[in-house]
Design a protein around this motif. Sequence first.
Motif, PDB file in Angstrom:
ATOM      1  N   GLY A  11      48.185  38.003 -43.993  1.00 47.98           N
ATOM      2  CA  GLY A  11      49.220  37.594 -43.650  1.00 47.98           C
ATOM      3  C   GLY A  11      50.831  38.111 -43.462  1.00 47.98           C
ATOM      4  N   GLY A  12      50.724  37.191 -42.174  1.00 51.48           N
ATOM      5  CA  GLY A  12      52.906  37.675 -42.092  1.00 51.48           C
ATOM      6  C   GLY A  12      53.266  36.810 -42.915  1.00 51.48           C
ATOM      7  N   LEU A  13      54.502  37.223 -42.984  1.00 51.04           N
ATOM      8  CA  LEU A  13      56.053  36.430 -43.711  1.00 51.04           C
ATOM      9  C   LEU A  13      56.434  35.804 -43.740  1.00 51.04           C
ATOM     10  CD1 LEU A  13      56.290  40.164 -45.912  1.00 51.04           C
ATOM     11  CD2 LEU A  13      55.015  37.844 -47.203  1.00 51.04           C
ATOM     12  N   PRO A  14      57.144  34.355 -43.496  1.00 50.58           N
ATOM     13  CA  PRO A  14      55.759  33.431 -44.782  1.00 50.58           C
ATOM     14  C   PRO A  14      54.712  32.450 -43.492  1.00 50.58           C
ATOM     15  CG  PRO A  14      57.864  32.077 -44.322  1.00 50.58           C
ATOM     16  CD  PRO A  14      58.568  33.649 -43.361  1.00 50.58           C
ATOM     17  N   THR A  15      53.893  33.017 -44.554  1.00 49.06           N
ATOM     18  CA  THR A  15      52.767  32.002 -43.883  1.00 49.06           C
ATOM     19  C   THR A  15      52.783  30.826 -44.407  1.00 49.06           C
ATOM     20  OG1 THR A  15      50.913  33.930 -44.682  1.00 49.06           O
ATOM     21  CG2 THR A  15      50.503  32.372 -44.118  1.00 49.06           C
TER      22      THR A  15
END
Length: 315
Positions: free
Chosen positions: A194-198
Amino acid sequence: MGPPAELFSRRAALRAVGLIAVGAGVSTSAACTSDSPPQLRLSAGEVGGFFWEFAGLLASVAAETTAADIIPQTTAGSIDNLEALDTRRADLALTLADAAYSHRNQNVAAVGCVYENYFQIAVRADSDIKTVADLRGRTVSIGAPGSGATLVSHRIFAAAGLSDPGVVREVQLSMSDAALALSNNEVAAVMWAGGLPTPAFADPSTPIRLLDLGALVADLRIAFGTAYEAVLVPDDVYGKHPEVTTVGIPNLLLVHPDVPDRTVARLVSVLLDQSSALVPRQAIGSQFLDARSLVMTGAIPLHPGAEQEYRRRHG
């Protein structure tokens, strides 16, 4: 399985790491008139995930520019999205690159390589687990059934010498369920992409720590191809924790080959011209869209409409 013949160079991909979307809805064939934008179903992953957040942004911008009427739909992730594209339950799909290369049905085309995902392994901040090797004998969530995270999790275990049956007690949970299970000490670790932050893992009431995966990247690349790259996660993305190295995986926005060239060209224009409106909140780091990285789709060919538009714009 050996690495695909044509894969990614992260150096080139990170010149413009971008963003993706996913979804579902109405078929292309039902909505191709000169008076209305084409309708496209986009397989978009779990609510709260990077795919889903980007899908909403892409749908909004595509509607504003009348490029397309994109209807996102929830899925478990990359594998589900690829199967939806195969069976024409979707016109567009978002997928991790490694999942696309491993997929049995290669009758797909790419709109572009839109961004790089971060594969993450989280434990509670108070856990005694310090390395991937410490997952031996523990209960670990490896991603929901149908997610690309499950594929990567198994490859991480193989690289770490934990792939024999029963060495790790695997459970398959959605991101939200996995976050709750980690909070309740029902699992020792959670693996996801996923992305940061999820957002599911950003609850300050349950501080987490990410495991460093830097030592495994070389083995992943040797065994499975250069789609896997070492990427840095800054410190304190999820509360108080040190900087770690994890695994970056390019993401592809795919399209069924039957979607008309003109429609796909419009999508390329949205990605190129509206990139500043397509940045999810989960986009910490070098995540941008530009023509140089968008065309780097590796073993998956660009859709003719996408290729024509990229050439028209940039030669």
